[in-house]
Design a protein around this motif. Structure first.
Motif, PDB file in Angstrom:
ATOM      1  N   PHE A  35     -15.922  -2.115  10.950  1.00 49.77           N
ATOM      2  CA  PHE A  35     -15.386  -1.340  11.470  1.00 49.77           C
ATOM      3  C   PHE A  35     -14.308  -1.481  10.531  1.00 49.77           C
ATOM      4  CE2 PHE A  35     -12.695  -0.230  15.073  1.00 49.77           C
ATOM      5  CZ  PHE A  35     -13.167   1.102  14.704  1.00 49.77           C
ATOM      6  N   THR A  36     -13.664  -0.826  10.100  1.00 51.29           N
ATOM      7  CA  THR A  36     -12.433  -0.429  10.318  1.00 51.29           C
ATOM      8  C   THR A  36     -12.103   1.048  10.824  1.00 51.29           C
ATOM      9  OG1 THR A  36     -13.147  -0.139   7.799  1.00 51.29           O
ATOM     10  CG2 THR A  36     -11.184   0.659   8.377  1.00 51.29           C
ATOM     11  N   VAL A  37     -10.795   0.433  11.612  1.00 56.97           N
ATOM     12  CA  VAL A  37     -10.041   1.318  12.861  1.00 56.97           C
ATOM     13  C   VAL A  37      -8.799   2.350  11.864  1.00 56.97           C
ATOM     14  CG1 VAL A  37      -8.431  -0.694  13.044  1.00 56.97           C
ATOM     15  CG2 VAL A  37      -8.928   1.533  14.555  1.00 56.97           C
ATOM     16  N   ASN A  38      -8.758   2.287  10.676  1.00 53.97           N
ATOM     17  CA  ASN A  38      -7.180   2.064   9.703  1.00 53.97           C
ATOM     18  C   ASN A  38      -7.701   2.439   8.593  1.00 53.97           C
ATOM     19  OD1 ASN A  38      -4.943   3.490   9.527  1.00 53.97           O
ATOM     20  ND2 ASN A  38      -4.068   2.141   9.630  1.00 53.97           N
ATOM     21  N   PRO A  39      -8.619   3.297   8.010  1.00 54.11           N
ATOM     22  CA  PRO A  39      -9.125   3.607   6.768  1.00 54.11           C
ATOM     23  C   PRO A  39      -8.528   4.369   5.819  1.00 54.11           C
ATOM     24  CG  PRO A  39     -10.370   5.482   8.007  1.00 54.11           C
ATOM     25  CD  PRO A  39      -9.314   4.363   8.765  1.00 54.11           C
ATOM     26  N   THR A  40      -8.837   4.134   4.467  1.00 52.77           N
ATOM     27  CA  THR A  40      -8.060   5.112   3.283  1.00 52.77           C
ATOM     28  C   THR A  40      -8.986   5.594   1.931  1.00 52.77           C
ATOM     29  OG1 THR A  40      -7.249   3.090   1.677  1.00 52.77           O
ATOM     30  CG2 THR A  40      -5.831   2.865   3.005  1.00 52.77           C
ATOM     31  N   THR A 100      -6.233  10.811   8.487  1.00 48.89           N
ATOM     32  CA  THR A 100      -6.687   9.098   8.230  1.00 48.89           C
ATOM     33  C   THR A 100      -5.682   8.887   6.962  1.00 48.89           C
ATOM     34  OG1 THR A 100      -8.468   8.884   8.502  1.00 48.89           O
ATOM     35  CG2 THR A 100      -7.836   8.383   6.654  1.00 48.89           C
ATOM     36  N   ARG A 101      -4.895   7.961   6.728  1.00 46.53           N
ATOM     37  CA  ARG A 101      -4.034   7.636   5.502  1.00 46.53           C
ATOM     38  C   ARG A 101      -4.639   7.599   3.800  1.00 46.53           C
ATOM     39  NH1 ARG A 101      -3.533   1.647   6.344  1.00 46.53           N
ATOM     40  NH2 ARG A 101      -5.258   0.352   6.501  1.00 46.53           N
ATOM     41  N   GLU A 102      -3.287   7.675   3.252  1.00 50.06           N
ATOM     42  CA  GLU A 102      -3.818   7.594   1.744  1.00 50.06           C
ATOM     43  C   GLU A 102      -2.694   6.296   1.450  1.00 50.06           C
ATOM     44  OE1 GLU A 102      -3.909  12.067  -0.080  1.00 50.06           O
ATOM     45  OE2 GLU A 102      -2.461  11.634   1.739  1.00 50.06           O
ATOM     46  N   ALA A 103      -3.374   6.039   0.571  1.00 50.86           N
ATOM     47  CA  ALA A 103      -2.595   4.441  -0.276  1.00 50.86           C
ATOM     48  C   ALA A 103      -2.978   4.551  -1.685  1.00 50.86           C
ATOM     49  CB  ALA A 103      -3.206   3.282   0.377  1.00 50.86           C
ATOM     50  N   PHE A 104      -1.960   3.969  -2.069  1.00 49.26           N
ATOM     51  CA  PHE A 104      -2.234   3.812  -3.665  1.00 49.26           C
ATOM     52  C   PHE A 104      -2.141   2.576  -4.224  1.00 49.26           C
ATOM     53  CE2 PHE A 104      -0.369   7.269  -2.297  1.00 49.26           C
ATOM     54  CZ  PHE A 104      -0.217   8.904  -2.198  1.00 49.26           C
ATOM     55  N   VAL A 105      -2.699   2.263  -5.443  1.00 51.59           N
ATOM     56  CA  VAL A 105      -2.517   1.069  -5.613  1.00 51.59           C
ATOM     57  C   VAL A 105      -2.741   1.124  -7.222  1.00 51.59           C
ATOM     58  CG1 VAL A 105      -4.693  -0.775  -7.105  1.00 51.59           C
ATOM     59  CG2 VAL A 105      -4.752   0.240  -4.456  1.00 51.59           C
ATOM     60  N   HIS A 147       0.476  -3.066  -4.512  1.00 52.55           N
ATOM     61  CA  HIS A 147      -0.583  -1.513  -3.541  1.00 52.55           C
ATOM     62  C   HIS A 147       0.152  -1.150  -2.316  1.00 52.55           C
ATOM     63  CE1 HIS A 147      -4.794  -2.398  -0.474  1.00 52.55           C
ATOM     64  NE2 HIS A 147      -4.482  -0.418  -0.838  1.00 52.55           N
ATOM     65  N   ILE A 148       0.237   0.230  -2.393  1.00 54.23           N
ATOM     66  CA  ILE A 148       1.367   0.768  -1.459  1.00 54.23           C
ATOM     67  C   ILE A 148       1.062   1.681  -0.548  1.00 54.23           C
ATOM     68  CG2 ILE A 148       3.542   2.752  -1.187  1.00 54.23           C
ATOM     69  CD1 ILE A 148       3.429   1.710  -4.677  1.00 54.23           C
ATOM     70  N   VAL A 149       1.116   0.918   0.671  1.00 56.66           N
ATOM     71  CA  VAL A 149      -0.196   1.846   1.655  1.00 56.66           C
ATOM     72  C   VAL A 149       0.641   2.153   3.453  1.00 56.66           C
ATOM     73  CG1 VAL A 149      -1.861   0.986   3.719  1.00 56.66           C
ATOM     74  CG2 VAL A 149      -1.785  -0.468   1.458  1.00 56.66           C
ATOM     75  N   ALA A 150       0.227   3.211   3.675  1.00 57.92           N
ATOM     76  CA  ALA A 150       1.011   4.142   4.677  1.00 57.92           C
ATOM     77  C   ALA A 150       0.681   3.736   5.931  1.00 57.92           C
ATOM     78  CB  ALA A 150       0.697   5.304   4.516  1.00 57.92           C
ATOM     79  N   PRO A 151       1.726   3.809   7.251  1.00 60.96           N
ATOM     80  CA  PRO A 151       0.743   2.824   8.554  1.00 60.96           C
ATOM     81  C   PRO A 151      -0.085   3.650   8.789  1.00 60.96           C
ATOM     82  CG  PRO A 151       3.346   3.844   8.964  1.00 60.96           C
ATOM     83  CD  PRO A 151       2.932   4.236   7.466  1.00 60.96           C
ATOM     84  N   GLY A 152      -0.837   4.754   9.167  1.00 58.91           N
ATOM     85  CA  GLY A 152      -1.459   5.762   9.289  1.00 58.91           C
ATOM     86  C   GLY A 152      -1.986   6.123  10.992  1.00 58.91           C
ATOM     87  N   PRO A 153      -2.349   6.934  10.962  1.00 56.84           N
ATOM     88  CA  PRO A 153      -2.825   7.927  12.226  1.00 56.84           C
ATOM     89  C   PRO A 153      -2.388   6.622  13.665  1.00 56.84           C
ATOM     90  CG  PRO A 153      -4.721   7.465  11.531  1.00 56.84           C
ATOM     91  CD  PRO A 153      -3.866   6.552  10.690  1.00 56.84           C
ATOM     92  N   VAL A 154      -1.743   7.219  15.027  1.00 57.25           N
ATOM     93  CA  VAL A 154      -2.117   6.647  16.046  1.00 57.25           C
ATOM     94  C   VAL A 154      -3.549   7.548  16.439  1.00 57.25           C
ATOM     95  CG1 VAL A 154      -1.188   6.985  18.428  1.00 57.25           C
ATOM     96  CG2 VAL A 154       0.753   6.862  15.745  1.00 57.25           C
ATOM     97  N   LEU A 155      -3.729   6.823  17.012  1.00 54.07           N
ATOM     98  CA  LEU A 155      -5.520   7.045  18.074  1.00 54.07           C
ATOM     99  C   LEU A 155      -4.735   7.154  19.891  1.00 54.07           C
ATOM    100  CD1 LEU A 155      -6.106   5.812  15.275  1.00 54.07           C
ATOM    101  CD2 LEU A 155      -8.137   4.809  16.711  1.00 54.07           C
ATOM    102  N   THR A 156      -5.285   7.903  20.507  1.00 58.39           N
ATOM    103  CA  THR A 156      -5.191   8.306  21.677  1.00 58.39           C
ATOM    104  C   THR A 156      -6.252   7.314  22.610  1.00 58.39           C
ATOM    105  OG1 THR A 156      -7.073   9.990  21.617  1.00 58.39           O
ATOM    106  CG2 THR A 156      -5.122  10.373  21.399  1.00 58.39           C
ATOM    107  N   THR A 216      -3.835   0.470  13.271  1.00 56.83           N
ATOM    108  CA  THR A 216      -3.095   1.692  13.363  1.00 56.83           C
ATOM    109  C   THR A 216      -1.530   1.232  14.167  1.00 56.83           C
ATOM    110  OG1 THR A 216      -3.919   2.468  15.065  1.00 56.83           O
ATOM    111  CG2 THR A 216      -4.860   3.227  12.685  1.00 56.83           C
ATOM    112  N   PRO A 217      -0.774   2.307  13.948  1.00 60.37           N
ATOM    113  CA  PRO A 217       0.152   2.438  15.173  1.00 60.37           C
ATOM    114  C   PRO A 217       0.163   2.455  16.223  1.00 60.37           C
ATOM    115  CG  PRO A 217       0.567   3.195  12.780  1.00 60.37           C
ATOM    116  CD  PRO A 217      -0.546   3.402  13.005  1.00 60.37           C
ATOM    117  N   GLY A 218       0.457   1.524  16.858  1.00 58.89           N
ATOM    118  CA  GLY A 218       0.720   1.867  18.395  1.00 58.89           C
ATOM    119  C   GLY A 218      -0.467   1.528  19.109  1.00 58.89           C
TER     120      GLY A 218
END
Length: 340
Positions: free
Chosen positions: A13-18, A95-100, A111-120, A148-150
């Motif tokens: 399980f991946t809650v914050n994929p990229t 969904t977030r994007e990341a750069f390597v 490896h540059i990674v954004a925070p990602g989405p907020v899940l309700t 993910t944030p929050g």
């Protein structure tokens, strides 16, 4: 690609994929434009990477993950294109994007990674409901990757309770507040890197002795049945209630390039070998070799199976009993079958 009704040995399980974009440059310049070559574009995140590595080893795994809006749709297309079995859980935000970025001149990767989405809260419950269904049909459930944030601080603990109640053995590789709250539960196996281990211990983890101390803390808390703490280039310590095992990392065939997927490779090899009936110690030895075979590759590339097999035979294992007695167990090739 939806999950079929049949049982699978391993689910992740991946809650914050990229969506990972890996670029290669000859030399990173501080000014002007640095021309880059696209090395790869693929779906990423802890559990997705683990499922990919399990398949590379010849195993079967299903990757459960969130998916939001346009980037989520692209993630699903990428996973479908590589024919990786997966189940998506719809969320409202992207969904977030990341750069390597691999710099060939320096031999380094960034490896540059954004925070990602907020899940309700509704979306978080949707995740738990899906996990409950899939955990009932797998032997090992892997929880891996960033939050993910929050995200509710109790979310990973709820995943542990949900998977355990359905009979799956949970393997966890998480960090921060999610790890802290999950330590109140009892899971099958916990993997910690030096950063998280140091936070628990209260000082940097730089030696096998430090890793043993962290594992002892986890086991005495009742947080897990097995613990494996990695110590960078030294290797790792695998522990249970009877003993600690120092797993000295093999000599690398070339200089390290990127650690972006080293931990995921380790966890995947452990889960795969356990699903085949290996002892935890044996599985962890293969895991250390998988991490070593991955760090020599750029970006988010993962181990070559032939390299993994050769490095596994070079792992040196020392058993340390509760009384402090040390016993050199030699190399894995003397004690168990590696790949195949």
């Amino acid at each position: 690609m939806p999950v079929s009704p049949r049982s699978v040995p391993i689910a992740t399980f991946t809650v914050n994929p990229t969506v990972d974009l890996s670029l290669v440059v000859a030399h990173l310049l501080p000014e002007g434009k640095t021309r880059a070559q696209v090395h790869s574009i693929r779906g990423g995140g802890g559990g997705i990477n683990v499922a990919r590595c399990v398949r590379r080893l010849g195993g079967a795994a299903v990757a459960v993950h969130t998916s939001g809006r346009e980037v989520g749709a692209r993630l699903e297309r990428l996973l479908d294109d590589e024919q990786l079995e997966h189940e998506s859980i719809e969320i409202a935000e992207d969904t977030r994007e990341a750069f390597v970025l691999a710099d060939n001149a320096e031999g380094r990767s960034y490896h540059i990674v954004a925070p990602g989405p907020v899940l309700t809260m509704t979306e978080q419950q949707r995740c738990l409901d899906t996990i409950a269904d899939i955990a009932a049909r797998c032997d090992y459930f892997v929880l891996s990757g960033g939050a993910t944030p929050g995200l509710s601080e109790d979310f990973s603990a709820a995943v542990a309770r949900t998977a355990g109640a359905r009979g799956a053995r949970l393997i966890a590789d998480i960090a921060g507040a999610q790890l802290t709250t999950m330590l109140r539960e009892r899971v099958f196996l916990l993997r910690l890197d030096r950063t998280e281990a140091g936070a628990l211990l209260g000082h940097p983890v730089t030696s096998f002795a430090d890793a043993r101390a962290v594992n002892t803390l986890l086991l005495e808390r009742g947080a897990c049945e097995h613990a494996i703490t990695t110590v960078g280039a030294l290797g790792a310590v695998c522990s249970d209630s009877r003993a600690h095992y120092e797993l000295a990392a093999p000599t690398l065939p070339s200089p390290p390039r990127s650690d972006a997927c080293a931990g995921d490779s380790l966890v995947a090899a452990v889960a795969y070998r356990l699903s085949r009936g290996d002892r935890v110690l044996d599985a962890c030895a293969v895991g250390v070799a998988a991490a070593a075979a991955t760090v020599v590759l750029p970006g988010t590339d993962v181990f070559d199976p032939a390299t993994l097999e050769s490095l596994t035979a070079d792992i040196d294992i020392v058993r340390i009993s509760d009384e402090g007695r040390r016993e050199d167990l030699g190399h894995p090739e003397k004690g168990f079958q590696t790949l195949g």
